[in-house]
Design a protein around this motif. Structure first.
Motif, PDB file in Angstrom:
ATOM      1  N   SER A 175       0.828  -1.189   0.000  1.00 30.85           N
ATOM      2  CA  SER A 175       0.000   0.000   0.000  1.00 30.85           C
ATOM      3  C   SER A 175       0.871   1.252   0.000  1.00 30.85           C
ATOM      4  N   SER A 176       0.371   2.323  -0.571  1.00 31.43           N
ATOM      5  CA  SER A 176       1.097   3.598  -0.500  1.00 31.43           C
ATOM      6  C   SER A 176       0.111   4.751  -0.547  1.00 31.43           C
ATOM      7  N   VAL A 177       0.527   5.875   0.051  1.00 31.86           N
ATOM      8  CA  VAL A 177      -0.308   7.074   0.044  1.00 31.86           C
ATOM      9  C   VAL A 177       0.592   8.259  -0.282  1.00 31.86           C
ATOM     10  N   ASN A 178       0.191   9.058  -1.266  1.00 29.74           N
ATOM     11  CA  ASN A 178       0.973  10.245  -1.605  1.00 29.74           C
ATOM     12  C   ASN A 178       0.357  11.437  -0.883  1.00 29.74           C
ATOM     13  N   ILE A 179       1.114  12.048   0.025  1.00 30.96           N
ATOM     14  CA  ILE A 179       0.545  13.109   0.862  1.00 30.96           C
ATOM     15  C   ILE A 179       1.068  14.505   0.523  1.00 30.96           C
ATOM     16  N   GLY A 180       1.950  14.583  -0.481  1.00 30.01           N
ATOM     17  CA  GLY A 180       2.466  15.912  -0.814  1.00 30.01           C
ATOM     18  C   GLY A 180       3.095  15.929  -2.180  1.00 30.01           C
ATOM     19  N   SER A 181       3.251  17.125  -2.737  1.00 29.42           N
ATOM     20  CA  SER A 181       3.974  17.252  -4.003  1.00 29.42           C
ATOM     21  C   SER A 181       4.496  18.681  -4.120  1.00 29.42           C
ATOM     22  N   THR A 182       5.466  18.860  -4.992  1.00 31.21           N
ATOM     23  CA  THR A 182       6.051  20.189  -5.165  1.00 31.21           C
ATOM     24  C   THR A 182       5.004  21.174  -5.669  1.00 31.21           C
ATOM     25  N   LYS A 183       4.072  20.684  -6.477  1.00 34.38           N
ATOM     26  CA  LYS A 183       3.068  21.586  -7.046  1.00 34.38           C
ATOM     27  C   LYS A 183       1.881  21.834  -6.129  1.00 34.38           C
ATOM     28  N   ALA A 184       1.573  20.866  -5.260  1.00 30.48           N
ATOM     29  CA  ALA A 184       0.371  21.002  -4.426  1.00 30.48           C
ATOM     30  C   ALA A 184       0.676  21.358  -2.977  1.00 30.48           C
ATOM     31  N   GLY A 185       1.911  21.172  -2.534  1.00 29.38           N
ATOM     32  CA  GLY A 185       2.222  21.371  -1.120  1.00 29.38           C
ATOM     33  C   GLY A 185       2.031  20.081  -0.344  1.00 29.38           C
ATOM     34  N   ILE A 186       1.874  20.190   0.973  1.00 28.75           N
ATOM     35  CA  ILE A 186       1.716  18.976   1.785  1.00 28.75           C
ATOM     36  C   ILE A 186       0.357  18.998   2.482  1.00 28.75           C
ATOM     37  N   ASN A 187      -0.378  17.909   2.319  1.00 26.86           N
ATOM     38  CA  ASN A 187      -1.670  17.754   2.984  1.00 26.86           C
ATOM     39  C   ASN A 187      -1.402  17.294   4.422  1.00 26.86           C
ATOM     40  N   MET A 188      -1.426  18.255   5.347  1.00 25.97           N
ATOM     41  CA  MET A 188      -1.035  17.932   6.728  1.00 25.97           C
ATOM     42  C   MET A 188      -2.114  17.136   7.471  1.00 25.97           C
ATOM     43  N   ASP A 189      -3.351  17.200   7.015  1.00 25.67           N
ATOM     44  CA  ASP A 189      -4.374  16.327   7.611  1.00 25.67           C
ATOM     45  C   ASP A 189      -4.026  14.869   7.298  1.00 25.67           C
ATOM     46  N   ALA A 190      -3.574  14.659   6.055  1.00 31.40           N
ATOM     47  CA  ALA A 190      -3.186  13.294   5.668  1.00 31.40           C
ATOM     48  C   ALA A 190      -1.927  12.863   6.403  1.00 31.40           C
ATOM     49  N   VAL A 191      -1.019  13.799   6.629  1.00 25.35           N
ATOM     50  CA  VAL A 191       0.211  13.472   7.379  1.00 25.35           C
ATOM     51  C   VAL A 191      -0.156  13.003   8.784  1.00 25.35           C
ATOM     52  N   LYS A 192      -1.078  13.740   9.395  1.00 26.29           N
ATOM     53  CA  LYS A 192      -1.510  13.368  10.746  1.00 26.29           C
ATOM     54  C   LYS A 192      -2.148  11.977  10.739  1.00 26.29           C
ATOM     55  N   GLN A 193      -3.030  11.768   9.774  1.00 27.13           N
ATOM     56  CA  GLN A 193      -3.722  10.482   9.706  1.00 27.13           C
ATOM     57  C   GLN A 193      -2.740   9.338   9.447  1.00 27.13           C
ATOM     58  N   MET A 194      -1.758   9.559   8.594  1.00 28.77           N
ATOM     59  CA  MET A 194      -0.836   8.462   8.247  1.00 28.77           C
ATOM     60  C   MET A 194       0.005   8.027   9.443  1.00 28.77           C
ATOM     61  N   GLY A 195       0.322   8.966  10.349  1.00 26.89           N
ATOM     62  CA  GLY A 195       1.022   8.586  11.587  1.00 26.89           C
ATOM     63  C   GLY A 195       0.196   7.561  12.351  1.00 26.89           C
ATOM     64  N   GLN A 196      -1.108   7.855  12.450  1.00 23.33           N
ATOM     65  CA  GLN A 196      -2.009   6.945  13.185  1.00 23.33           C
ATOM     66  C   GLN A 196      -2.178   5.614  12.439  1.00 23.33           C
ATOM     67  N   ILE A 197      -2.253   5.705  11.108  1.00 26.11           N
ATOM     68  CA  ILE A 197      -2.445   4.489  10.298  1.00 26.11           C
ATOM     69  C   ILE A 197      -1.237   3.557  10.456  1.00 26.11           C
ATOM     70  N   ILE A 198      -0.037   4.147  10.469  1.00 24.29           N
ATOM     71  CA  ILE A 198       1.174   3.325  10.594  1.00 24.29           C
ATOM     72  C   ILE A 198       1.192   2.605  11.954  1.00 24.29           C
ATOM     73  N   VAL A 199       0.864   3.351  13.014  1.00 26.16           N
ATOM     74  CA  VAL A 199       0.841   2.729  14.349  1.00 26.16           C
ATOM     75  C   VAL A 199      -0.191   1.606  14.391  1.00 26.16           C
ATOM     76  N   LYS A 200      -1.364   1.875  13.839  1.00 17.73           N
ATOM     77  CA  LYS A 200      -2.427   0.863  13.852  1.00 17.73           C
ATOM     78  C   LYS A 200      -2.020  -0.368  13.023  1.00 17.73           C
ATOM     79  N   ALA A 201      -1.388  -0.107  11.870  1.00 17.96           N
ATOM     80  CA  ALA A 201      -0.967  -1.230  11.008  1.00 17.96           C
ATOM     81  C   ALA A 201       0.034  -2.103  11.746  1.00 17.96           C
ATOM     82  N   SER A 202       0.875  -1.481  12.548  1.00 12.92           N
ATOM     83  CA  SER A 202       1.855  -2.240  13.317  1.00 12.92           C
ATOM     84  C   SER A 202       1.184  -3.039  14.435  1.00 12.92           C
ATOM     85  N   GLN A 203       0.244  -2.383  15.113  1.00 14.19           N
ATOM     86  CA  GLN A 203      -0.459  -3.076  16.211  1.00 14.19           C
ATOM     87  C   GLN A 203      -1.222  -4.293  15.690  1.00 14.19           C
ATOM     88  N   LEU A 204      -1.868  -4.120  14.535  1.00 16.24           N
ATOM     89  CA  LEU A 204      -2.672  -5.229  13.989  1.00 16.24           C
ATOM     90  C   LEU A 204      -1.812  -6.404  13.522  1.00 16.24           C
TER      91      LEU A 204
END
Lengths: 89, 452
Positions: free
Chosen positions: B145-174
């Protein structure tokens, strides 16, 4: 298809004979051959033509491997394209 | 006919220096599978993948045998599932299971594309999709799986950055009882490329054709041996020249295999990825190339400069060797997959901060890094934000593949096995930036003039 057969290992009597017999039995024509001994290691490179052979390169490769194991040397067959592509533009 | 010396050089590269084709990856568009009924969607996806990739493994093995060059992995990438499944209301995990089943059916070891592109904003579907990632990774074996959360043209989606931190922890716990394998199959990108053949971040971009073959070459061992033969007194320009020539030869192999595979499979030739991809095997390490160049232990001062030169020389050498270069194309520095990196991290020479600096000058980013199991989600988000900022500002791809090792702490080792290797648990800066991450919103795209 043209392929390169490389034979490497400790020098002993009959290596060329055994390898070329096996190739001849599989109707593989030897186009060019060069052989040398460096620091007691026998190295032979053959350019062969497999067009007349009924065997696939996989089968020929397995046969050469088996012979290699039998006489204690390393024998490979590879499509000539790999060398041309790496060393020629 | 090529001469004797050249034939022997090729033979040595393959048999003694670990030269191989790292992956033949078939990119398959699933855009035409989209439908509202999730069961029907899964059926269409399964049918399309198993039909298109039916001969991928057998033809690759045939090429490998004919040319005498090992092809290590056969893989598939598909259109980001968040796009394909946008109109479905059902449980996305069903699609993950379908991808896994299709991968097993055709015999590939990984399938990538359980992905979402949210660099500018989320759709409702994206949000639901990302929520499903931890479970999707836990119930599948071969799906990435992969998620693109930023780009030079669009900037960085910080809501997605926040969510991905939680997703990574959850993926590890599971997946805690399975070596925390979940996050090892999940990449968070900035400036993700659409034609990357390497896992876990491969997906078949929306602007790609119906079906293509992309090839990733490898050969850190060959480069290391070439530098070794130069001796310790050779100047750095000579080292750079040697790397270029070696990269050229390695890439020619990729070009040959890609052209042959595309021909035999009857699909378009996509790209050759020039990356130097290490494996945990001895003699297949990017870190050891740097050490061969004269770096004491990978991670000490000088490492960034050496890596910058290596990365650039690999590209310069490789570009002319292929008719179409793409993907990530650079030196990879995954910690757990590189014997030299593992060693450097273990002795304390290689830290997270130094790796971050190294990612400014080489391919991709913080890759396969194991951190303590109690690392907070907001700290992981902050690591992602830092790495994405490097990619955004420098117009390059950066990625984070970080694994919180549940129940383990600094000094322990997490074993993944196989190509994923094993990683020592590395220390993380204990000071958090929770408030920064919680702000959410977007980091605007950077200015591209007034450069200093």
């Amino acid at each position: 298809m043209k392929a390169i057969v490389t034979v490497m290992g400790e020098d002993k009597v009959g290596i060329i004979a055994k390898v070329s017999t096996l190739l001849a039995e599989s109707k593989i024509n030897i186009l060019d051959i060069s052989q040398t001994i460096m620091q007691d290691i026998f190295t032979m490179i053959m350019l062969v033509d497999t067009d007349k052979s009924e065997k696939s390169i996989g089968e020929i490769s397995d046969m050469l491997n088996e012979l290699g194991k039998e006489i204690g040397i390393d024998i490979k067959i590879q499509h000539e394209g790999i060398f041309n592509s790496m060393h020629r533009i | 006919m090529v001469n004797r010396r050249e034939i022997m050089e090729t033979i040595h590269m393959i048999s003694d220096e670990n030269l191989d084709i790292r992956t033949v990856t078939m990119g398959i568009s699933l855009r035409d599978c989209a439908t509202e009924d999730i069961d029907r969607l899964c059926e269409k996806i399964y049918d399309k993948i198993t039909k298109k990739a039916e001969k991928l493994v057998s033809e690759s093995e045939q090429i490998s045998q004919e040319y005498g060059i090992p092809i290590i992995n056969k893989r598939i990438s598909v259109t980001p599932i968040a796009i394909v499944a946008e109109s479905c209301k059902g449980d996305y995990v069903k699609i993950a299971k379908t991808l896994d089943r299709a991968a097993k059916e055709v015999g590939v070891n990984f399938i990538g594309g359980y992905s979402a592109l949210v660099q500018k904003g989320y759709t409702d579907g994206d949000r639901r999709f990302i929520e499903s990632i931890p479970e999707a990774l836990a119930v599948t074996e071969r799906m990435c799986s992969s998620v693109n959360i930023g780009s030079t043209k669009a900037g960085i989606n910080m809501d997605a950055v926040k969510q991905m931190g939680q997703i990574i922890v959850k993926a590890s716990q599971l997946t805690a009882d399975n070596g925390c394998i979940g996050p090892a199959k999940l990449v968070v990108f900035c400036n993700a490329v659409e034609d990357n053949p390497f896992m876990a971040g491969a997906f078949h971009g929306v602007s790609e054709g119906e079906c293509v073959v992309n090839v990733g070459v490898s050969g850190p061992g060959v480069v290391q041996c070439a530098i070794k033969k130069l001796g310790k007194d050779a100047s750095l320009d000579k080292v750079a020249e040697t790397i270029k020539k070696t990269a050229f030869k390695i890439t020619r192999m990729g070009q040959l295999v890609a052209a042959e595979a595309s021909n035999r499979l009857g699909v378009d030739f996509g790209i050759v990825d020039l990356s130097l991809a290490p494996t945990p095997a001895v003699g297949d390490s990017v870190a050891y190339i740097l050490e061969e160049m004269g770096i004491g232990t990978c991670g000490c001062h000088g490492t960034t400069a050496a890596l910058a030169m290596l990365n650039d020389a690999v590209k310069k050498g490789g570009v002319m060797a292929s008719s179409s270069v793409g993907g990530l194309s650079g030196a990879f520095i995954p910690v757990s997959e590189d014997a030299g990196m593992i060693n450097a991290a273990r002795v304390g020479a290689l830290t997270l901060e130094k790796l971050e600096a190294m990612t400014c000058v080489c391919s991709v980013g913080l890759d396969m890094i194991v951190v303590p199991g109690d690392t907070r989600a907001d700290v992981i988000s902050a690591i992602i934000a830092d790495e994405a900022a490097i990619g955004m500002v420098n117009c390059k791809t950066t990625a984070v593949r970080i694994i919180p090792a549940i129940g383990k702490t600094i000094g322990d080792t997490l074993e993944f096995g196989g190509l994923l290797g094993s990683g020592p648990v590395m220390p993380v800066n204990p000071f958090g930036s929770c408030d920064f991450i919680n702000r959410g919103g977007r980091i605007p795209a950077p200015l591209h003039s007034l450069k200093n």
